[in-house]
Write an enzyme that holds these catalytic residues in place. Structure first.
Site: not given
Ligand code: A2P
Length: 300
Positions: A42, A47, A72, A103
């Protein structure tokens, strides 16, 4: 172990979480995870680690159709999910993702003073009030099925899900809702609502995030001794016992390995963990200030 999503796609119940895994750490973390048996990773555009994750996936030479990869849509990209998906696929070096999530249910200014976290002159987040998550979802539904096998949401409360599912433009029910879930934030009402609507919950921060008090919680430690496993394993096993998908994050090889070896909890022990928040209080660890209401106490 696999769960079947509402569109027939199967998802491995344990996925490696990668929020706060730096690009330097995450290549090794994903390599280790795939070596010890994880088949679900994931990540998210926000990120900043899609590129090394994709590299580790490709270097593993595991056939792509045996893997489940989630990324996401970030809030500054809500106006154009198709373009954002292409950027993530390019970062990952993959032709498709298995799951693409919205998200956060809030759009931010795509032309603001920062590509990820634009702010207004007063310092508050530069929320894009010209659109909303219902419109974003309508665009998510139009994504090329060759590039994404399933679409879902994240950080959605019951009241926002009700808004989404009752909108005339909503034709596809999200396959999952990825939210913070652990014994100090079990969100039983949200879980029941989502189960009734065939939406799986995915547990992020299932261990209680960084420096978690859950790992030394007396109830969890006692059960860990009973089952002869680390406290983290009790938390991950409980997430599966209550039929949620679970995304423990680690960059430490020994933990990545032990987190994948879950135990089967008895009904009685699962019920004991269900009550931890009654005794120790409810605690949400991840609660960024968006300037708009995201979470709802009624869900917990
Ligand atoms: P690290 O990545 O340094 O191994 P969550 O999944 O709830 O966000 O929790 C992630 C945090 O828990 C990270 O700080 C991670 O540290 C730590 N962690 C992950 N697995 C374990 C484990 N088995 N035992 C103790 N801490 C763990």
């Amino acid at each position: 172990m696999l769960f079947e999503l509402n569109n027939g796609v199967k998802i491995p119940v344990i996925g490696l979480g990668t929020w706060q895994s730096t690009p330097d750490e995450v290549y090794n973390a994903v390599t280790e995870a795939l070596a010890v048996g994880y088949r679900h990773i994931d990540t998210a555009f926000a990120y900043g680690n899609e590129e090394p994750i994709g590299r580790a996936i490709r270097d593993s030479v595991i056939p792509r159709n045996e893997l489940f990869v989630t990324t996401k849509l970030w809030s500054t990209h809500h106006h154009d999910p198709a373009k954002a998906l292409d950027i993530s696929l390019k970062n990952l070096g993959l032709d498709y993702v298995d799951l693409y999530l919205v998200h956060w249910p809030v759009a931010m200014n795509p032309n603001g003073n920062d590509p990820k976290f634009p702010s207004r002159p007063d310092g508050t987040r530069d929320v894009d009030e010209s659109t909303n998550f219902v419109e974003t979802w309508a665009k998510m539904q139009q994504l090329d099925p060759k590039k994404v096998r399933a679409i879902g949401v994240s950080n959605m409360s019951i009241s926002n899900l009700e808004k989404l599912l009752s909108a005339p433009s909503t034709k596809v029910v999200p396959v999952v809702n990825q939210v913070e879930l652990h014994p100090l934030l079990p969100q039983p009402n949200l879980l029941k609502w989502c189960q009734d609507h065939k939406i799986y919950l995915e547990a992020y921060s299932p261990l209680g995030s960084t420096d978690s008090p859950l790992l030394s919680n007396p109830t969890i430690v006692e059960l860990a001794e009973k089952y002869q496993v680390p406290p983290a394993t009790v938390l991950i096993s409980w997430a599966i016992w209550r039929k949620t998908i679970v995304l423990p994050k680690s960059v430490t090889p020994a933990r990545i390995k032990s987190n994948f070896n879950v135990v089967h909890l008895s009904e009685a022990d699962g019920n004991i963990i269900d009550k931890v928040a009654h005794e120790y209080g409810t605690k949400r660890f991840i609660n960024p200030d968006w300037g708009v209401k995201i979470f709802d106490d009624a869900d917990a």
